[in-house]
Design a protein around this motif. Structure first.
Motif, PDB file in Angstrom:
ATOM      1  N   GLU A   1       2.231  12.869  -1.813  1.00  0.00           N
ATOM      2  CA  GLU A   1       1.862  11.985  -0.998  1.00  0.00           C
ATOM      3  C   GLU A   1       1.907  10.450  -1.612  1.00  0.00           C
ATOM      4  O   GLU A   1       2.059   9.590  -1.059  1.00  0.00           O
ATOM      5  N   SER A   2       1.152  10.537  -2.909  1.00  0.00           N
ATOM      6  CA  SER A   2       1.019   9.300  -3.480  1.00  0.00           C
ATOM      7  C   SER A   2       0.909   9.423  -5.119  1.00  0.00           C
ATOM      8  O   SER A   2       0.820  10.586  -5.600  1.00  0.00           O
TER       9      SER A   2
ATOM     10  N   SER B   1       0.631  -1.157  -0.087  1.00  0.00           N
ATOM     11  CA  SER B   1      -0.199   0.138   0.011  1.00  0.00           C
ATOM     12  C   SER B   1       0.834   1.139   0.079  1.00  0.00           C
ATOM     13  O   SER B   1       0.278   2.427  -0.214  1.00  0.00           O
ATOM     14  N   SER B   2       1.933   1.014   0.619  1.00  0.00           N
ATOM     15  CA  SER B   2       2.945   2.057   0.442  1.00  0.00           C
ATOM     16  C   SER B   2       4.399   1.901   0.326  1.00  0.00           C
ATOM     17  O   SER B   2       4.743   0.556   0.683  1.00  0.00           O
TER      18      SER B   2
ATOM     19  N   THR C   1      -3.972   3.659  -6.375  1.00  0.00           N
ATOM     20  CA  THR C   1      -3.173   4.625  -5.429  1.00  0.00           C
ATOM     21  C   THR C   1      -2.347   4.058  -4.706  1.00  0.00           C
ATOM     22  O   THR C   1      -2.460   3.179  -3.872  1.00  0.00           O
ATOM     23  N   ILE C   2      -0.958   4.626  -4.630  1.00  0.00           N
ATOM     24  CA  ILE C   2       0.188   4.053  -3.933  1.00  0.00           C
ATOM     25  C   ILE C   2       0.745   5.209  -3.329  1.00  0.00           C
ATOM     26  O   ILE C   2       1.002   6.026  -3.905  1.00  0.00           O
ATOM     27  N   ARG C   3       0.879   4.963  -2.079  1.00  0.00           N
ATOM     28  CA  ARG C   3       1.359   6.072  -1.072  1.00  0.00           C
ATOM     29  C   ARG C   3       2.950   6.176  -0.971  1.00  0.00           C
ATOM     30  O   ARG C   3       3.614   5.070  -1.158  1.00  0.00           O
TER      31      ARG C   3
ATOM     32  N   ARG D   1      -1.228   8.088  -8.785  1.00  0.00           N
ATOM     33  CA  ARG D   1      -2.094   7.210  -9.037  1.00  0.00           C
ATOM     34  C   ARG D   1      -1.855   6.502 -10.343  1.00  0.00           C
ATOM     35  O   ARG D   1      -1.336   7.223 -11.399  1.00  0.00           O
TER      36      ARG D   1
END
Length: 693
Positions: free
Chosen positions: A281-282, A43-44, A298-300, A284
């Motif tokens: 921050e991220s 996720s991040s 979306t990846i942070r 898309r």
């Protein structure tokens, strides 16, 4: 991606293509990179690198050296698993699948034709599909970058990174002795990219070397140590077996097993999302080939997002993310995060045209022998298949004449005066802001010093024994743009090189043609019986030669750069000398688009140095010690010495957190950290840039 003598290129492709796919079956299983699918994404990540081209893979390698940091590379293209891409023939054969299919708008300066652009869409980027001529610019090329407000980016500051990225392999001693090939061992290090010379040169090149000296062009011992002007030898980025040595197989494949390094291919980064404090921050992302407006992921990024999407797509990603010219963003219905008018401006490349002479008494063997002499052809194939040596080990050649303007044109001072008297805006795109015009005027000042210099080339003439070649303008005055289509921001960017819009550029081409003719008239050349084929001896007036040059001119030799320029913000700059995007935090650029002034060289080696330095800057921001100090002085630089004035260091750390030892700490428009770590002070280098030193 330099142009090649047509005879040599055709011969190489015909003779090699039938064998390359079967030559190395053991590579087929090994060449596949460690990739992940969308379902395996975290996720991040600590670092997200937008673009898995040449610079992106270098930076990913270096950042993932820290096993505590997770690194994701998102690449629109795919891995090219074809073994033929490792072969010498790939220097002149560019698979369409590995390139973006984009053409320019009509180029009014060269007859209104649309020109195909060269931008790689493949893992490894341009290093996967270029001509493998591996040279650096002259010291003045990079000293000019520093003179435009970029401390640490002169030749002295970049040489450690040129070294860090390369290892030189000693070539065949017999060829070295016969042809007098020279190089400087101290200019290389122990890096990933293998560099050497092939085991063959065409005999006629000996005559060409002598003829350069006869027309006042000295032979330089080495072009890699800042002496890339006059005539000099240039190696190729190949290993001892003449296989392509490039970002994928040397920077990525060797570390692809790292669990903290992920590569996702076949996905486009649509845009970057920012916090209310304008921190990146991220990203898309959207799968390639899916309809626009479809599902995205979306990846942070916990620490930093690094744009390495190249000269074509780095400005497009910025613009789609709300960073760019306000008018363009408004027309595209994109909310403005930062009005940064320089995004997508300052586009530069090396335009080129052709010239051709036929040698009526050429030495034997020569380039034509590969297809006219069956005995020689059979020998060449045997040498290649059995030993990987001989004529088929050659790529696009290994010798350049990069000529200073005073060497080529006796009236150079008059030309410079006319450039200085121009209204800069008259020949710049109408979309250029006042800041971009000021930036161009600053560029013009250092450019004209280079035009007058005997230690900086203005034009390039490759030579390898043949009578025909490309005439390449290395320091054009014309500038272009890369802008998203305001009616469809997802479409290919609109590219306009504005080739030869500035009339002085055409005068340089005329001077090139005349000097090439002078070279062909040198005493040594007469044994070859040179006869002009094009433009033809009947074309003698300047206007006739301009018409010839522009009719056959190409806008690009695949060296496009400058569209996210490293310059002061009030001069159209997009990133600081720390490569941080102005007006936001957590976002940097590490690719060819940061170049403020195009150097007089093929850009591959320079991009490796940029990416290696970028990785150290990013590490320094995170508090990690860089492996090669970007401030190490390894030679006496000729750039202007700047007096640094200590400024009071505020106690606050600013909006971006604690400042690292090497970071920016002040200047006009700066909104980031203003404090330096213990042991360094904030020093003003110019009104727009202060650095912890």
């Amino acid at each position: 991606m330099p142009l090649l003598s047509r005879l040599g290129a055709v011969a190489l492709q015909i003779l090699i293509i039938s064998n390359v796919c079967l030559a190395y079956p053991e590579l087929v299983d090994k060449i596949r990179a460690r990739q992940i699918n969308i379902g395996s994404l975290r996720s991040s990540y600590d670092y997200i690198i937008v673009g898995g081209g040449q610079s992106g893979l270098v930076i990913a390698n270096r950042l993932s050296e820290d096993s505590t940091k997770n690194v994701l590379v998102v690449e629109y293209g795919y891995v090219d698993n074809n073994p033929s891409q490792l072969e010498p023939s790939s220097a002149t054969s560019y698979p369409s699948r590995d390139l973006f299919n984009v053409t320019t708008v009509p180029q009014t300066g060269i007859g209104g034709k649309r020109v195909s652009i060269y931008a790689a869409s493949v893992v490894g980027g341009g290093s996967t599909v270029n001509g493998m001529l591996f040279d650096r610019g002259a010291a003045e090329d990079y000293d000019n970058w520093a003179a435009l407000g970029n401390p640490g980016w002169d030749f002295a500051g970049l040489l450690p990174y040129f070294k860090k990225s390369t290892t030189f392999g000693t070539p065949d001693p017999a060829i070295v002795q016969e042809y007098g090939i020279t190089w400087e061992p101290s200019a290389y290090g122990n890096g990933p990219i293998q560099v050497t010379f092939p085991s063959w040169q065409w005999p006629t090149i000996k005559v060409q070397w002598k003829a350069w000296n006869e027309v006042g062009v000295p032979t330089m011992r080495d072009g890699e140590n800042g002496n890339a002007y006059n005539a000099y030898w240039v190696p190729n980025n190949v290993d001892a077996q003449s296989r392509r040595s490039y970002a994928k197989n040397r920077y990525f494949d060797t570390v692809s097993s790292r669990s903290n390094l992920h590569l996702l291919t076949g996905y486009r980064v649509n845009d970057i999302q920012f916090s209310s404090a304008k921190k990146a921050e991220s990203v898309r992302i959207q799968q390639r080939g899916t309809p626009n407006g479809g599902s995205t992921t979306t990846i942070r990024a916990n620490q930093e997002i690094v744009l390495c999407a190249g000269w074509l797509n780095t400005p497009a990603v910025l613009q789609r993310s709300g960073i760019g010219p306000q008018d363009l963003l408004s027309r595209a219905n994109i909310p403005v995060v930062v009005d940064l008018p320089g995004v997508g401006s300052n586009l530069q490349d090396h335009p080129a045209t052709q010239i051709n002479f036929q040698y009526t008494r050429d030495l034997q063997p020569n380039q034509a022998s590969l297809y006219t002499n069956q005995t020689f052809q059979a020998w060449a194939q045997q040498q290649w298949q059995q030993f990987r040596k001989g004529p088929m080990s050659m790529l696009v050649g290994n010798a350049l004449a990069t000529l200073p303007l005073p060497t080529m044109l006796s009236t150079y001072q008059s030309l410079i005066s006319r450039v200085n008297s121009q209204n800069a805006a008259q020949y710049l795109p109408s979309t250029y802001s006042a800041a971009s015009i000021r930036g161009y005027e600053a560029q013009r000042r250092v450019l004209m010093a280079s035009y007058a210099s005997l230690k900086n080339g203005i034009v390039e003439i490759p030579f390898s024994g043949g009578g025909g070649t490309s005439l390449v303008h290395e320091k054009p005055l014309s500038r272009g743009t890369v802008l998203i289509n305001p009616s469809d921001k997802w479409a290919d960017p609109i590219v306009d090189y504005n080739t030869s819009i500035n009339p002085i550029d055409n005068e340089i081409f005329v001077a090139m043609i005349k000097f090439y003719r002078r070279w062909m008239q040198a005493p040594s050349m007469q044994q070859l019986g040179p006869q002009e084929q094009s433009p033809g001896a009947s074309l003698t007036t300047d206007q006739q030669l301009i018409n010839y040059a522009t009719q056959g001119m190409i806008s690009s030799t695949a060296h496009s750069c400058g569209t996210s320029a490293m310059m002061p913000q009030d001069q159209g700059g997009v990133v600081s000398s720390q490569l941080l995007v102005y007006g936001v935090t957590g976002l940097s650029v590490g690719d060819i688009s940061i170049i403020p002034l195009i150097p007089a060289t093929h850009t591959c080696a320079t991009v490796y140095a940029i990416a290696e330095k970028a990785a150290d800057l990013i590490k320094a921001r995170a508090g990690n010690n860089p492996t090669t100090s970007s401030t190490t002085s390894v030679r006496t630089t000729t750039s202007t010495t700047r007096t640094t004035t200590p400024v009071t260091t505020p106690t606050t750390t600013g909006s971006g957190g604690t400042q690292s030892k090497w970071g920016q700490c002040g200047g006009i428009g700066w909104t980031g950290p203003t404090a330096c770590v213990s042991g360094s002070t904030c020093q003003s280098l110019n009104p727009y840039y202060s650095q912890c030193l």
